[in-house]
Design a protein around this motif. Structure first.
Motif, PDB file in Angstrom:
ATOM      1  N   ARG A 125     -50.672  15.120  76.862  1.00  0.00           N
ATOM      2  CA  ARG A 125     -51.454  14.339  75.968  1.00  0.00           C
ATOM      3  C   ARG A 125     -51.018  12.941  75.729  1.00  0.00           C
ATOM      4  NH1 ARG A 125     -51.172  19.226  74.887  1.00  0.00           N
ATOM      5  NH2 ARG A 125     -52.766  20.500  73.786  1.00  0.00           N
ATOM      6  N   HIS A 126     -49.669  12.665  76.526  1.00  0.00           N
ATOM      7  CA  HIS A 126     -49.209  11.362  76.526  1.00  0.00           C
ATOM      8  C   HIS A 126     -50.220  10.196  76.485  1.00  0.00           C
ATOM      9  CE1 HIS A 126     -46.421   8.046  77.010  1.00  0.00           C
ATOM     10  NE2 HIS A 126     -47.383   8.115  78.429  1.00  0.00           N
ATOM     11  N   SER A 127     -51.255  10.234  77.578  1.00  0.00           N
ATOM     12  CA  SER A 127     -52.092   9.134  77.718  1.00  0.00           C
ATOM     13  C   SER A 127     -52.813   8.801  76.581  1.00  0.00           C
ATOM     14  CB  SER A 127     -52.588   9.231  79.036  1.00  0.00           C
ATOM     15  OG  SER A 127     -53.495  10.331  79.143  1.00  0.00           O
ATOM     16  N   ARG A 128     -53.298  10.153  75.606  1.00  0.00           N
ATOM     17  CA  ARG A 128     -54.166  10.203  74.488  1.00  0.00           C
ATOM     18  C   ARG A 128     -53.853   9.575  73.161  1.00  0.00           C
ATOM     19  NH1 ARG A 128     -56.397  15.405  76.535  1.00  0.00           N
ATOM     20  NH2 ARG A 128     -54.969  16.383  75.038  1.00  0.00           N
ATOM     21  N   LEU A 129     -52.213   9.567  73.279  1.00  0.00           N
ATOM     22  CA  LEU A 129     -51.866   9.263  71.985  1.00  0.00           C
ATOM     23  C   LEU A 129     -51.644   7.849  71.735  1.00  0.00           C
ATOM     24  CD1 LEU A 129     -48.733  11.790  72.168  1.00  0.00           C
ATOM     25  CD2 LEU A 129     -50.805  12.038  70.785  1.00  0.00           C
ATOM     26  N   ALA A 130     -51.677   7.516  70.384  1.00  0.00           N
ATOM     27  CA  ALA A 130     -51.305   6.028  70.025  1.00  0.00           C
ATOM     28  C   ALA A 130     -49.719   5.752  70.533  1.00  0.00           C
ATOM     29  CB  ALA A 130     -51.647   5.852  68.553  1.00  0.00           C
ATOM     30  N   GLN A 131     -49.783   4.562  71.060  1.00  0.00           N
ATOM     31  CA  GLN A 131     -48.478   4.041  71.435  1.00  0.00           C
ATOM     32  C   GLN A 131     -47.511   3.550  70.479  1.00  0.00           C
ATOM     33  OE1 GLN A 131     -47.401   5.197  74.815  1.00  0.00           O
ATOM     34  NE2 GLN A 131     -49.097   6.428  74.280  1.00  0.00           N
ATOM     35  N   GLY A 132     -46.351   3.366  70.842  1.00  0.00           N
ATOM     36  CA  GLY A 132     -45.508   2.668  69.875  1.00  0.00           C
ATOM     37  C   GLY A 132     -44.572   3.369  68.794  1.00  0.00           C
ATOM     38  N   HIS A 133     -44.409   4.715  69.099  1.00  0.00           N
ATOM     39  CA  HIS A 133     -43.872   5.662  68.214  1.00  0.00           C
ATOM     40  C   HIS A 133     -42.701   6.422  69.005  1.00  0.00           C
ATOM     41  CE1 HIS A 133     -47.875   4.893  66.386  1.00  0.00           C
ATOM     42  NE2 HIS A 133     -47.159   5.172  65.256  1.00  0.00           N
ATOM     43  N   ASP A 134     -41.666   6.805  68.063  1.00  0.00           N
ATOM     44  CA  ASP A 134     -40.705   7.804  68.460  1.00  0.00           C
ATOM     45  C   ASP A 134     -41.205   9.282  68.021  1.00  0.00           C
ATOM     46  OD1 ASP A 134     -39.235   5.841  69.833  1.00  0.00           O
ATOM     47  OD2 ASP A 134     -37.788   5.539  68.299  1.00  0.00           O
ATOM     48  N   LEU A 135     -41.272  10.276  68.845  1.00  0.00           N
ATOM     49  CA  LEU A 135     -41.807  11.375  68.407  1.00  0.00           C
ATOM     50  C   LEU A 135     -40.618  12.387  68.687  1.00  0.00           C
ATOM     51  CD1 LEU A 135     -44.472   9.704  69.321  1.00  0.00           C
ATOM     52  CD2 LEU A 135     -45.486  11.909  68.653  1.00  0.00           C
ATOM     53  N   LEU A 136     -40.270  13.229  67.698  1.00  0.00           N
ATOM     54  CA  LEU A 136     -39.342  14.382  67.887  1.00  0.00           C
ATOM     55  C   LEU A 136     -40.144  15.617  67.592  1.00  0.00           C
ATOM     56  CD1 LEU A 136     -36.372  15.247  68.330  1.00  0.00           C
ATOM     57  CD2 LEU A 136     -36.069  14.981  65.691  1.00  0.00           C
ATOM     58  N   LEU A 137     -40.323  16.488  68.688  1.00  0.00           N
ATOM     59  CA  LEU A 137     -40.491  17.972  68.544  1.00  0.00           C
ATOM     60  C   LEU A 137     -39.380  18.715  68.313  1.00  0.00           C
ATOM     61  CD1 LEU A 137     -43.468  18.433  71.098  1.00  0.00           C
ATOM     62  CD2 LEU A 137     -43.412  18.501  68.453  1.00  0.00           C
ATOM     63  N   ILE A 138     -39.334  19.601  67.492  1.00  0.00           N
ATOM     64  CA  ILE A 138     -38.270  20.568  66.994  1.00  0.00           C
ATOM     65  C   ILE A 138     -39.161  22.036  66.954  1.00  0.00           C
ATOM     66  CG2 ILE A 138     -36.696  21.376  65.555  1.00  0.00           C
ATOM     67  CD1 ILE A 138     -36.827  18.266  64.394  1.00  0.00           C
ATOM     68  N   ALA A 139     -38.552  22.898  67.957  1.00  0.00           N
ATOM     69  CA  ALA A 139     -38.815  24.201  68.010  1.00  0.00           C
ATOM     70  C   ALA A 139     -38.243  25.115  66.791  1.00  0.00           C
ATOM     71  CB  ALA A 139     -38.466  24.884  69.321  1.00  0.00           C
ATOM     72  N   ARG A 140     -39.255  25.972  65.954  1.00  0.00           N
ATOM     73  CA  ARG A 140     -38.655  26.500  65.039  1.00  0.00           C
ATOM     74  C   ARG A 140     -38.294  28.029  65.403  1.00  0.00           C
ATOM     75  NH1 ARG A 140     -42.289  25.605  59.585  1.00  0.00           N
ATOM     76  NH2 ARG A 140     -40.357  26.322  58.670  1.00  0.00           N
ATOM     77  N   ASN A 141     -37.753  28.695  64.667  1.00  0.00           N
ATOM     78  CA  ASN A 141     -37.168  29.936  65.017  1.00  0.00           C
ATOM     79  C   ASN A 141     -38.358  30.997  65.429  1.00  0.00           C
ATOM     80  OD1 ASN A 141     -37.606  30.048  62.432  1.00  0.00           O
ATOM     81  ND2 ASN A 141     -35.866  31.412  62.096  1.00  0.00           N
ATOM     82  N   SER A 142     -39.607  30.757  65.192  1.00  0.00           N
ATOM     83  CA  SER A 142     -40.741  31.608  65.532  1.00  0.00           C
ATOM     84  C   SER A 142     -41.002  31.437  66.746  1.00  0.00           C
ATOM     85  CB  SER A 142     -41.916  31.305  64.338  1.00  0.00           C
ATOM     86  OG  SER A 142     -42.284  29.958  64.777  1.00  0.00           O
ATOM     87  N   VAL A 143     -40.610  30.722  67.640  1.00  0.00           N
ATOM     88  CA  VAL A 143     -40.996  30.259  69.178  1.00  0.00           C
ATOM     89  C   VAL A 143     -39.997  31.650  69.990  1.00  0.00           C
ATOM     90  CG1 VAL A 143     -40.582  29.016  71.319  1.00  0.00           C
ATOM     91  CG2 VAL A 143     -41.220  28.076  69.076  1.00  0.00           C
ATOM     92  N   ASP A 144     -41.000  32.505  70.668  1.00  0.00           N
ATOM     93  CA  ASP A 144     -39.983  33.385  71.239  1.00  0.00           C
ATOM     94  C   ASP A 144     -40.860  33.694  72.729  1.00  0.00           C
ATOM     95  OD1 ASP A 144     -42.447  34.855  70.785  1.00  0.00           O
ATOM     96  OD2 ASP A 144     -41.901  35.795  69.277  1.00  0.00           O
ATOM     97  N   ASP A 145     -40.657  34.784  73.355  1.00  0.00           N
ATOM     98  CA  ASP A 145     -40.808  35.015  74.721  1.00  0.00           C
ATOM     99  C   ASP A 145     -42.510  35.111  74.807  1.00  0.00           C
ATOM    100  OD1 ASP A 145     -38.461  35.081  75.640  1.00  0.00           O
ATOM    101  OD2 ASP A 145     -38.018  37.273  75.601  1.00  0.00           O
ATOM    102  N   ALA A 146     -43.095  35.570  73.894  1.00  0.00           N
ATOM    103  CA  ALA A 146     -44.489  35.702  73.546  1.00  0.00           C
ATOM    104  C   ALA A 146     -45.244  34.524  73.567  1.00  0.00           C
ATOM    105  CB  ALA A 146     -44.953  37.010  72.788  1.00  0.00           C
ATOM    106  N   THR A 147     -44.536  33.581  73.140  1.00  0.00           N
ATOM    107  CA  THR A 147     -45.370  32.260  72.787  1.00  0.00           C
ATOM    108  C   THR A 147     -45.898  31.728  74.055  1.00  0.00           C
ATOM    109  OG1 THR A 147     -43.871  31.916  70.834  1.00  0.00           O
ATOM    110  CG2 THR A 147     -45.060  29.818  71.835  1.00  0.00           C
ATOM    111  N   THR A 148     -46.918  31.080  74.238  1.00  0.00           N
ATOM    112  CA  THR A 148     -47.652  30.538  75.407  1.00  0.00           C
ATOM    113  C   THR A 148     -47.880  29.221  75.113  1.00  0.00           C
ATOM    114  OG1 THR A 148     -49.852  30.777  74.516  1.00  0.00           O
ATOM    115  CG2 THR A 148     -49.065  32.967  75.690  1.00  0.00           C
ATOM    116  N   LEU A 149     -47.890  28.481  76.337  1.00  0.00           N
ATOM    117  CA  LEU A 149     -48.527  27.101  76.253  1.00  0.00           C
ATOM    118  C   LEU A 149     -49.458  26.797  75.117  1.00  0.00           C
ATOM    119  CD1 LEU A 149     -47.960  24.170  77.164  1.00  0.00           C
ATOM    120  CD2 LEU A 149     -49.007  24.857  79.102  1.00  0.00           C
ATOM    121  N   ASP A 150     -50.522  27.342  75.489  1.00  0.00           N
ATOM    122  CA  ASP A 150     -51.806  27.386  74.727  1.00  0.00           C
ATOM    123  C   ASP A 150     -51.459  27.452  73.207  1.00  0.00           C
ATOM    124  OD1 ASP A 150     -54.601  26.890  74.406  1.00  0.00           O
ATOM    125  OD2 ASP A 150     -54.611  29.041  73.873  1.00  0.00           O
ATOM    126  N   GLN A 151     -50.611  28.439  72.835  1.00  0.00           N
ATOM    127  CA  GLN A 151     -50.332  28.294  71.373  1.00  0.00           C
ATOM    128  C   GLN A 151     -49.400  27.186  70.981  1.00  0.00           C
ATOM    129  OE1 GLN A 151     -48.162  32.017  71.619  1.00  0.00           O
ATOM    130  NE2 GLN A 151     -49.516  33.121  70.248  1.00  0.00           N
TER     131      GLN A 151
END
Length: 115
Positions: A78-104
């Motif tokens: 998604r990088h090229s489609r995002l508006a630029q000029g921001h700091d973004l922090l993504l934090i995984a919650r404890n609901s991420v597990d082995d069954a989680t897919t890239l699509d989800q």
């Protein structure tokens, strides 16, 4: 820097210092979903910088590294489609597990970015 390709989220595009991550977390706006928390803060640059955090509640090192890989890939696409000029922090919650897919993760990220 606008033509920067983000193969593995290039070094110039990463939030690397703890102080930068703390600043985004404390001063930025945040949104959450079942899998992710997105914190965003405008920066003074002509490009975005990205940080990824996964706490020990998510699991062992293997699970945490997998969660980071999923988040990095979702951002890379998604990088090229995002508006630029921001700091973004993504934090995984404890609901991420082995069954989680890239699509989800991608759908959750799209929902957060739409807000």
């Amino acid at each position: 820097m606008s033509g920067l390709g983000v193969q593995m989220v290039a070094r110039e595009l990463r939030l690397r210092r703890g102080s930068d991550i703390d600043r985004v977390r404390s001063r930025g706006r945040s949104w959450s979903s079942r899998l992710l928390v997105l914190a965003m803060l405008p920066n003074e640059l002509d490009h975005n910088r990205y940080g990824f955090a996964v706490g020990k509640r998510v699991g062992g090192a293997v699970e945490r590294n997998r969660a980071k890989r999923l988040m990095r890939e979702a951002i890379r696409v998604r990088h090229s489609r995002l508006a630029q000029g921001h700091d973004l922090l993504l934090i995984a919650r404890n609901s991420v597990d082995d069954a989680t897919t890239l699509d989800q993760v991608s759908r959750q990220l799209d929902g957060l970015l739409a807000r």
